[in-house]
Design a protein around this motif. Sequence first.
Motif, PDB file in Angstrom:
ATOM      1  N   ASN A 109       0.957  -1.191   0.135  1.00 23.28           N
ATOM      2  CA  ASN A 109       0.037  -0.047   0.058  1.00 23.28           C
ATOM      3  C   ASN A 109       0.872   1.191  -0.032  1.00 23.28           C
ATOM      4  N   SER A 110       0.420   2.092  -0.709  1.00 20.58           N
ATOM      5  CA  SER A 110       1.083   3.678  -0.772  1.00 20.58           C
ATOM      6  C   SER A 110       1.298   4.072   0.483  1.00 20.58           C
ATOM      7  N   MET A 111       2.620   4.474   1.072  1.00 17.94           N
ATOM      8  CA  MET A 111       2.710   5.152   2.424  1.00 17.94           C
ATOM      9  C   MET A 111       2.405   6.643   2.339  1.00 17.94           C
ATOM     10  N   PRO A 112       1.637   7.177   3.353  1.00 12.73           N
ATOM     11  CA  PRO A 112       1.419   8.650   3.285  1.00 12.73           C
ATOM     12  C   PRO A 112       2.715   9.368   3.656  1.00 12.73           C
ATOM     13  N   LEU A 113       2.745  10.663   3.162  1.00  9.96           N
ATOM     14  CA  LEU A 113       4.100  11.266   3.393  1.00  9.96           C
ATOM     15  C   LEU A 113       3.742  12.582   4.214  1.00  9.96           C
ATOM     16  N   PHE A 114       4.284  12.575   5.358  1.00  6.54           N
ATOM     17  CA  PHE A 114       4.150  13.632   6.396  1.00  6.54           C
ATOM     18  C   PHE A 114       5.182  13.619   7.380  1.00  6.54           C
TER      19      PHE A 114
END
Length: 355
Positions: A109-114
Amino acid sequence: MKQKSIYLFSFLFLLMGCSSKEEIENVYTPVQVSLKIPEIFQQKLIAPIIPTNNPLTEEGIALGKKLFFDPILSKDNTQSCASCHNPKKAFTNNTRFSEGVDGKLGTRNSMPLFNLAWNFDERFMWDGKDFSIEHQAFSPVRNPIEMHSNWKNVAEKLQEHTEYPTLFQQAFGTSKIDSTHVTKAIAQFERTLISGSSKFDQYLLGKTELTPEELNGFNVFMDEARGDCFHCHGSDNNPLWTDNQFHNNGLDETFNDLGLGAVTGDPNDNGKFKSPSLRNLAFTAPYMHDGRFTTLDEVINHYSEGLKQSLTIDPLMKKVNQGGVQLSDKDKADLKTFLLSLSDNNFINNPDFQQ
């Protein structure tokens, strides 16, 4: 004749000196900037990681943002970083697996970026295979199931572009474009993606109150006899809401994906994946490294009664033999309410992060 030669040499030397001085004076100097660090981070976290060889500048960040949203990085100019990392979805997408330029699906799954600049171990991706944000930005371009290009072609396309050579000159002092400067620019932009303005942040700052349900949900989260979530996912004293470490959280008895174990080669790491931040869960479904859970209710049910025993199960999964922590329906509902209070609408609507 000899004296004339000396005069001519001296004149040329002075001319070259003036020319070099003029060139130096005309060199563009990028404007250095500092991150806008939320108040709650200033109170509870140490300083973020900013590499000395890639300081933040206005020009570098602007270039990184342009590159992040530009499909020119992909093989057929159809896919950008933002294709899998949508700012309105906390820089992930809402599909279980992302589709690359050739129509192939990934397996993670695409990881969130922050809040990437506070990942102090600097191990990125679900399995920790990439060290530093710069190196993480390098991988998708040449990944055959993502952008499926190569850096030579990407550099050539950027070099022939009407704008990019000038933008690279302003950001890095050179108009010659290569993968190093591309990934440095993207990393600069990604370090500005900071989320620290949720309802719970405001509560910790004394600027709002929690509902009774949110407060009980937080207590469930912190209670070792109930949720026992804080060891891996932070607390009111760790506003990242992750330890940025790798754990086997009882998803499977055997592993099709070895996670960290495939990177380290150590069988004791099999089935371990990075603890994701619990910020912005309202925007980042589905959940887990393989997106197997479509709702927060499924996630909570997993820890409550769905844990599976395996050789590398994390010791923090203390009730695995009972299937989980066995939460009441009330505590489950309140825990979910608390988790949603960690979502940050200001972050997903920040105009600095939009295309």
